[in-house]
Every structure is written in C-alpha cells, then in structure tokens.
Design a protein around this motif. Structure first.
Motif, PDB file in Angstrom:
ATOM      1  N   VAL A   3       0.855  -1.194   0.000  1.00  0.00           N
ATOM      2  CA  VAL A   3       0.000   0.000   0.000  1.00  0.00           C
ATOM      3  C   VAL A   3       0.885   1.236   0.000  1.00  0.00           C
ATOM      4  CG1 VAL A   3      -1.795   1.275   1.224  1.00  0.00           C
ATOM      5  CG2 VAL A   3      -1.801  -1.229   1.261  1.00  0.00           C
ATOM      6  N   LEU A   4       0.629   2.143  -0.933  1.00  0.00           N
ATOM      7  CA  LEU A   4       1.445   3.352  -1.058  1.00  0.00           C
ATOM      8  C   LEU A   4       0.576   4.579  -0.821  1.00  0.00           C
ATOM      9  CD1 LEU A   4       4.208   3.980  -3.651  1.00  0.00           C
ATOM     10  CD2 LEU A   4       2.503   5.758  -3.255  1.00  0.00           C
ATOM     11  N   VAL A   5       1.045   5.467   0.046  1.00  0.00           N
ATOM     12  CA  VAL A   5       0.325   6.708   0.346  1.00  0.00           C
ATOM     13  C   VAL A   5       1.287   7.878   0.149  1.00  0.00           C
ATOM     14  CG1 VAL A   5      -0.871   8.063   2.097  1.00  0.00           C
ATOM     15  CG2 VAL A   5      -1.199   5.585   2.013  1.00  0.00           C
ATOM     16  N   SER A   6       0.866   8.872  -0.631  1.00  0.00           N
ATOM     17  CA  SER A   6       1.667  10.081  -0.814  1.00  0.00           C
ATOM     18  C   SER A   6       1.260  11.103   0.238  1.00  0.00           C
ATOM     19  CB  SER A   6       1.455  10.658  -2.215  1.00  0.00           C
ATOM     20  OG  SER A   6       2.153  11.880  -2.348  1.00  0.00           O
ATOM     21  N   CYS A   7       2.127  11.323   1.209  1.00  0.00           N
ATOM     22  CA  CYS A   7       1.787  12.215   2.332  1.00  0.00           C
ATOM     23  C   CYS A   7       1.675  13.669   1.897  1.00  0.00           C
ATOM     24  CB  CYS A   7       2.838  12.084   3.436  1.00  0.00           C
ATOM     25  SG  CYS A   7       3.002  10.409   4.087  1.00  0.00           S
ATOM     26  N   ALA A   8       2.388  14.052   0.847  1.00  0.00           N
ATOM     27  CA  ALA A   8       2.370  15.447   0.416  1.00  0.00           C
ATOM     28  C   ALA A   8       1.161  15.764  -0.458  1.00  0.00           C
ATOM     29  CB  ALA A   8       3.656  15.771  -0.348  1.00  0.00           C
ATOM     30  N   ALA A   9       0.448  14.748  -0.908  1.00  0.00           N
ATOM     31  CA  ALA A   9      -0.643  14.968  -1.858  1.00  0.00           C
ATOM     32  C   ALA A   9      -1.984  15.225  -1.181  1.00  0.00           C
ATOM     33  CB  ALA A   9      -0.763  13.761  -2.792  1.00  0.00           C
ATOM     34  N   LEU A  10      -2.065  15.039   0.144  1.00  0.00           N
ATOM     35  CA  LEU A  10      -3.348  15.138   0.833  1.00  0.00           C
ATOM     36  C   LEU A  10      -3.296  16.186   1.939  1.00  0.00           C
ATOM     37  CD1 LEU A  10      -4.023  11.298   1.268  1.00  0.00           C
ATOM     38  CD2 LEU A  10      -4.971  12.795  -0.497  1.00  0.00           C
ATOM     39  N   GLU A  11      -4.428  16.852   2.146  1.00  0.00           N
ATOM     40  CA  GLU A  11      -4.545  17.759   3.283  1.00  0.00           C
ATOM     41  C   GLU A  11      -4.474  16.951   4.580  1.00  0.00           C
ATOM     42  OE1 GLU A  11      -4.661  20.989   3.161  1.00  0.00           O
ATOM     43  OE2 GLU A  11      -4.783  21.174   0.974  1.00  0.00           O
ATOM     44  N   GLU A  12      -4.099  17.608   5.668  1.00  0.00           N
ATOM     45  CA  GLU A  12      -3.827  16.879   6.906  1.00  0.00           C
ATOM     46  C   GLU A  12      -5.015  16.045   7.381  1.00  0.00           C
ATOM     47  OE1 GLU A  12      -2.143  17.406  11.458  1.00  0.00           O
ATOM     48  OE2 GLU A  12      -2.188  19.120  10.107  1.00  0.00           O
ATOM     49  N   ASP A  13      -6.212  16.623   7.342  1.00  0.00           N
ATOM     50  CA  ASP A  13      -7.378  15.876   7.821  1.00  0.00           C
ATOM     51  C   ASP A  13      -7.640  14.652   6.939  1.00  0.00           C
ATOM     52  OD1 ASP A  13      -9.733  15.625   9.596  1.00  0.00           O
ATOM     53  OD2 ASP A  13     -10.851  15.995   7.748  1.00  0.00           O
ATOM     54  N   THR A  14      -7.546  14.848   5.620  1.00  0.00           N
ATOM     55  CA  THR A  14      -7.757  13.731   4.685  1.00  0.00           C
ATOM     56  C   THR A  14      -6.670  12.678   4.860  1.00  0.00           C
ATOM     57  OG1 THR A  14      -8.717  15.285   3.098  1.00  0.00           O
ATOM     58  CG2 THR A  14      -8.076  13.126   2.259  1.00  0.00           C
ATOM     59  N   LEU A  15      -5.429  13.134   5.029  1.00  0.00           N
ATOM     60  CA  LEU A  15      -4.308  12.209   5.211  1.00  0.00           C
ATOM     61  C   LEU A  15      -4.466  11.416   6.496  1.00  0.00           C
ATOM     62  CD1 LEU A  15      -1.548  11.112   4.369  1.00  0.00           C
ATOM     63  CD2 LEU A  15      -0.499  13.100   5.484  1.00  0.00           C
ATOM     64  N   SER A  16      -4.917  12.077   7.554  1.00  0.00           N
ATOM     65  CA  SER A  16      -5.135  11.386   8.822  1.00  0.00           C
ATOM     66  C   SER A  16      -6.154  10.270   8.674  1.00  0.00           C
ATOM     67  CB  SER A  16      -5.602  12.389   9.889  1.00  0.00           C
ATOM     68  OG  SER A  16      -5.885  11.728  11.103  1.00  0.00           O
ATOM     69  N   LYS A  17      -7.253  10.566   7.980  1.00  0.00           N
ATOM     70  CA  LYS A  17      -8.288   9.544   7.758  1.00  0.00           C
ATOM     71  C   LYS A  17      -7.762   8.428   6.866  1.00  0.00           C
ATOM     72  CE  LYS A  17     -12.519  12.301   8.346  1.00  0.00           C
ATOM     73  NZ  LYS A  17     -11.984  13.605   8.733  1.00  0.00           N
ATOM     74  N   ARG A  18      -6.997   8.795   5.816  1.00  0.00           N
ATOM     75  CA  ARG A  18      -6.465   7.774   4.902  1.00  0.00           C
ATOM     76  C   ARG A  18      -5.506   6.831   5.632  1.00  0.00           C
ATOM     77  NH1 ARG A  18      -5.914   3.900   2.636  1.00  0.00           N
ATOM     78  NH2 ARG A  18      -4.822   3.461   0.691  1.00  0.00           N
ATOM     79  N   LEU A  19      -4.715   7.384   6.540  1.00  0.00           N
ATOM     80  CA  LEU A  19      -3.738   6.551   7.244  1.00  0.00           C
ATOM     81  C   LEU A  19      -4.361   5.769   8.389  1.00  0.00           C
ATOM     82  CD1 LEU A  19      -0.634   8.927   7.455  1.00  0.00           C
ATOM     83  CD2 LEU A  19      -0.863   6.873   6.054  1.00  0.00           C
ATOM     84  N   PHE A  20      -5.139   6.458   9.215  1.00  0.00           N
ATOM     85  CA  PHE A  20      -5.569   5.858  10.478  1.00  0.00           C
ATOM     86  C   PHE A  20      -7.083   5.682  10.620  1.00  0.00           C
ATOM     87  CE2 PHE A  20      -1.798   8.609  11.258  1.00  0.00           C
ATOM     88  CZ  PHE A  20      -0.878   7.611  11.482  1.00  0.00           C
ATOM     89  N   GLY A  21      -7.880   6.285   9.708  1.00  0.00           N
ATOM     90  CA  GLY A  21      -9.319   6.223   9.852  1.00  0.00           C
ATOM     91  C   GLY A  21      -9.814   7.310  10.799  1.00  0.00           C
ATOM     92  N   PRO A  22     -11.115   7.395  11.079  1.00  0.00           N
ATOM     93  CA  PRO A  22     -12.138   6.521  10.473  1.00  0.00           C
ATOM     94  C   PRO A  22     -12.453   6.951   9.046  1.00  0.00           C
ATOM     95  CG  PRO A  22     -13.188   8.135  11.900  1.00  0.00           C
ATOM     96  CD  PRO A  22     -11.706   8.354  12.039  1.00  0.00           C
ATOM     97  N   MET A  23     -12.681   5.964   8.158  1.00  0.00           N
ATOM     98  CA  MET A  23     -13.050   6.245   6.780  1.00  0.00           C
ATOM     99  C   MET A  23     -14.542   6.560   6.713  1.00  0.00           C
ATOM    100  SD  MET A  23     -10.110   5.871   5.342  1.00  0.00           S
ATOM    101  CE  MET A  23     -10.352   5.709   3.573  1.00  0.00           C
ATOM    102  N   MET A  24     -14.926   7.307   5.697  1.00  0.00           N
ATOM    103  CA  MET A  24     -16.337   7.643   5.509  1.00  0.00           C
ATOM    104  C   MET A  24     -17.083   6.415   4.965  1.00  0.00           C
ATOM    105  SD  MET A  24     -16.413  10.660   6.607  1.00  0.00           S
ATOM    106  CE  MET A  24     -18.040  11.222   6.081  1.00  0.00           C
ATOM    107  N   PRO A  25     -18.395   6.324   5.228  1.00  0.00           N
ATOM    108  CA  PRO A  25     -19.163   5.149   4.765  1.00  0.00           C
ATOM    109  C   PRO A  25     -19.060   4.905   3.261  1.00  0.00           C
ATOM    110  CG  PRO A  25     -20.450   6.451   6.299  1.00  0.00           C
ATOM    111  CD  PRO A  25     -19.217   7.251   6.020  1.00  0.00           C
ATOM    112  N   GLU A  26     -18.920   6.004   2.471  1.00  0.00           N
ATOM    113  CA  GLU A  26     -18.884   5.818   1.016  1.00  0.00           C
ATOM    114  C   GLU A  26     -17.504   5.375   0.516  1.00  0.00           C
ATOM    115  OE1 GLU A  26     -18.390  10.299   1.823  1.00  0.00           O
ATOM    116  OE2 GLU A  26     -19.624   8.634   2.548  1.00  0.00           O
ATOM    117  N   ASP A  27     -16.497   5.387   1.382  1.00  0.00           N
ATOM    118  CA  ASP A  27     -15.152   4.974   0.972  1.00  0.00           C
ATOM    119  C   ASP A  27     -15.073   3.459   0.869  1.00  0.00           C
ATOM    120  OD1 ASP A  27     -14.046   7.545   0.833  1.00  0.00           O
ATOM    121  OD2 ASP A  27     -13.727   7.581   3.004  1.00  0.00           O
ATOM    122  N   ALA A  28     -14.502   2.995  -0.258  1.00  0.00           N
ATOM    123  CA  ALA A  28     -14.377   1.545  -0.461  1.00  0.00           C
ATOM    124  C   ALA A  28     -13.132   0.994   0.222  1.00  0.00           C
ATOM    125  CB  ALA A  28     -14.333   1.236  -1.962  1.00  0.00           C
ATOM    126  N   GLN A  29     -12.200   1.886   0.600  1.00  0.00           N
ATOM    127  CA  GLN A  29     -10.931   1.446   1.168  1.00  0.00           C
ATOM    128  C   GLN A  29     -10.974   1.380   2.691  1.00  0.00           C
ATOM    129  OE1 GLN A  29      -8.700   4.661  -0.804  1.00  0.00           O
ATOM    130  NE2 GLN A  29      -7.263   3.078  -1.465  1.00  0.00           N
TER     131      GLN A  29
END
Length: 444
Positions: free
Chosen positions: A199-225
């Motif tokens: 799994v690859l995540v670009s830390c510079a490509a996401l805003e902090e709040d979005t990056l936090s959710k992408r890395l650690f959750g919680p994900m939104m219900p509509e997110d497939a990941q």
C-alpha cells in the motif's frame, strides 16, 4: 483509455435483466446477463474484471447463496444485491455476508448508476493492485529494472537484498528522481511479505485531515478502502514524502509502530524527498520516529555518480520510446555520449527519461540534437562542462561499450553483422565484450 468495467446482472426476470442492462450500457458499462445463479457461477470467479448485480429472490440458488459462493472465491468482488420493498432482514443478511451494497425495489436508476460507479472503482483498484503484486512478486523481475553495472548500483542491489530479508522498517532518502519508489517495490518483492499487501500513500498529496483519515481512519461510509494501516496489515505500507507528516501525525504513526510486535505486523517504508537545501529527514522528523525508521536506511545514488550507467539507461529508454512511437532509436555520437556523461542531471533518472523521450521524438522529425535538449533543460550549462572531471580513457571506454551494446541489440546478437558494421576482427570483438561484461546470449 481504461477498458469499460464489466457488470454481471443476475435475475430470473427477463424484463428486469434487460432494463438494468440497457440503463448501465448507456452509462458506458459492458454488461452481461444471467437468468440464474448457477449460470452466473460458470463465468464469475476471482479474476472477474468487473462487478455483480444480483436479485436476492430467485428460484433454485437464491441471491444470498450466490453471494456466499462469490465471497468464498473472492471476498473483494463487489456484489450489489436487489431486495424487495421493505425486505430489511434480507438486506441486513446480505451486508453481513459481504455485499457491497443493496438496492431496494423499486429503485432509482441514478442510484444504481452511482453504486455501480463506486463498486467499479473499488474493483479496478483491487485488480490493479493484484496485477502490481504479481509483477513484483518475483524479486528477479523488479531487480532487473534497477539497471546499471556501476559500483554504486551493485551496492544498491546488495543492500536491497539484505534489507529486504531483514524485514524491519526502512527509510529511503536521496535526491528527487533517483527511483526511491522503485526501490520500495523491490524491498517488498524480495522479502518475506512479497505475496502480501503493498500500500502506497503520498503524504504530500493530501490535506492533513484527509491524510489522517487515509492513514488511520475513520473512513467515511462511502469509501471503499480501509485505512492504510489496516489495509497494509501483514504487508508493507510505503509513505512517500514522509517529511510532509505534521507533528500530530508523526506522533500517531510512532504510536502505531510502538504498538506492533517484533517483527512488525506491518512493515513501514518511509521515503524522504526533501526539496529544501541543507535539510535532511533527520531535521524535520521527530527524533524518536526518525531513529525507528532509519534503523535500516538506503540513500539513493544520484545519476551523475553512476558513470556509464547513464549511457546504458539512455539506450534502453530510447529503444522503449522508439518502439512506442514506431520509429528508429536515435544514434548517439561520441560527442553526444560525452555530453550525456558530463551533464549534472539534477533531475536524475526522471530527467533522463524525459530527455530520452524527447530525443526519440525529435529524431522522428529528423531534427535536433541531444546537446540541444540538455541545454534547454539547463541554459547555464555549456555542452562540455562537467561537475565531476573524468579521465579521457573513461569517456572513450563508456562510448565504446555503448556502441558495441547498441550494435549487438540492433543485430540481435549476430556476431558476424556486428564485426562487419564495426570493422572489428572476431578476437578483438570478443575481448572487448568480455572487458565490458557483454554476453551474446543477452541479445538473442
């Protein structure tokens, strides 16, 4: 352009099958219909290049039974279930078994299209990741992408094999464009986690709040990941531009690492790509996180330190682009070879890729030189200036090796043709090939 996703429609009612198929076909999907679950199972499997929409109530094998069989074969296959009005227990059961979502009759076609889009995106991501893992599962295949016979590249390959087996967290740093992400793939491919998640995540490509959710959750219900930490469990999580993590996210990452056992449940490979002059990853990461990550460390060699690898890479790249554009690869003169070797290459391999492609394009037009391409990238650079002086003998040998290599490739290993074109006797050609580590079998 990406190929249209398939959608398998399973319903015993012909009118329903046709109406769903027609609506989704108008939305750009490639549909196929099945009158029973039994018929669908003859086609659907773990590598099915699409998603499934199935009615729940069908004679013979019903939708829930079909769903269980599909989930048993491939738990990542998105299956959208169609339920009767008010049939809540059926919908709940379907979601428990593993359905992607459900539609309640009578359903809104736009709602169906939206669900199909989300499910198709999730399926495409799954299939792309599988294809990538298959490509990288053979360590030999990806190690072959790390082209070069220079001492620094030999050492890099040895480090990858050693650290790949070590299985600890890794920090990869070095100048931009040197291939740090490729090395992360290689570390995963040659280690014990080769068949697991990458799994690859670009830390510079996401805003902090979005990056936090992408890395650690919680994900939104509509997110497939899943959150990346969960998605990579048991495998490898690569964090590109790790220096972009805020202090808060660095602390959360360290906490996750501290909670894992030894060996770590999930291997973390951090890639540092600092652009600021005079700063290193040690300057911007909190010390406890830096030392956890840098216990195993690879610093990528810049292209200017790789000697004749530059010519080898340029030759391979120009051949690839010439095939892509349907033209002959440009012939490199002795002067141009020297200019390639002397260039400072601040953009490293990424810049070389760009130069090779442009060289092929201008060669197809019958105009331009490699020198002009280098000068356009660096207006201040003189054609024969170099940041690191080399003896004339090194330039001559590098050009000679490239010339023999190119000629062998063009003639597909025909020694007689190469001897004729280069006006070399057999013994001299054999001696030079042995000197430069060139083997006829590589060109056949």
């Amino acid at each position: 352009m990406a190929q249209a996703m398939k959608i398998a429609i399973v319903d015993d009612e012909q009118d329903m099958r046709q109406s769903i198929s027609q609506w989704l076909a108008l939305s750009g999907y490639d549909t196929e219909t099945f009158a029973s679950a039994e018929d669908a199972l003859k086609v659907l499997g773990p590598e099915y290049p699409g998603i499934v929409i199935s009615d729940i109530k069908m004679p013979g094998m019903d939708g829930i039974q079909l769903l269980k069989k599909l989930m048993g074969a491939d738990s990542t296959l998105p299956v959208i279930m169609i339920t009767g009005h008010g049939d809540v227990p059926m919908a709940v059961e379907a979601m428990r078994v593993g359905a992607f979502d459900f539609l309640e009759k009578p359903f809104n076609p736009d709602r169906m299209s939206e669900l199909a889009k989300r499910a198709s995106n999730a399926r495409r991501l799954t299939l792309d990741n599988r294809a990538l893992r298959r490509e990288l599962s053979g360590g030999t295949q990806i190690m072959n992408k790390l082209i070069g016979a220079s001492p620094v590249m030999e050492r890099l390959r040895e480090d990858i094999l050693d650290l790949g087996q070590a299985d600890g967290h890794v920090l990869i740093d070095g100048e931009t464009g040197t291939g740090k992400t490729l090395v992360a793939h290689a570390l995963h491919a040659v280690g014990s986690r080769a068949g697991k998640k990458f799994v690859l995540v670009s830390c510079a490509a996401l805003e902090e709040d979005t990056l936090s959710k992408r890395l650690f959750g919680p994900m939104m219900p509509e997110d497939a990941q899943l959150p990346a930490i969960e998605e990579a469990r048991g495998g490898t999580l690569v964090l590109e531009d790790v220096e972009a993590l805020s202090d808060t996210l660095q602390a959360r990452l360290l906490s996750v690492m501290n909670d894992q056992g030894t060996p770590a449940e999930t291997r973390i490979i951090a890639i540092s790509n600092l652009q600021e002059a005079g700063k290193t990853s040690e300057d911007v990461l909190r010390p406890d996180l830096f030392y956890r990550l840098a216990a195993l460390r690879i610093t990528m060699p810049p292209l200017r330190q790789r000697g004749e690898d530059i010519l080898t890479l340029f030759t391979r790249l120009s051949e690839q682009f010439s095939e892509e554009y349907g033209c002959e690869a440009p012939q490199v003169s002795a002067q141009e070879a020297a200019q390639l070797l002397q260039a400072p290459w601040p953009g490293n391999v990424r810049q070389l890729i760009n130069i090779a492609e442009r060289a092929v394009l201008q060669s197809r037009r019958g105009s331009g030189t490699i020198a002009s391409l280098l000068m356009s990238d660096h207006e201040e650079m003189q054609p024969v200036m170099t940041t690191e002086g080399k003896p004339l003998k090194e330039y001559v040998e590098a050009f000679e090796r490239m010339l023999i290599d190119n000629t062998m490739r063009r003639h597909k290993g025909s020694i007689a043709s190469v001897m004729d074109e280069l006006c070399l006797p057999r013994r001299t050609l054999n001696e030079k090939m042995a000197k430069y580590g060139l083997q006829r079998s590589d060109y056949l």
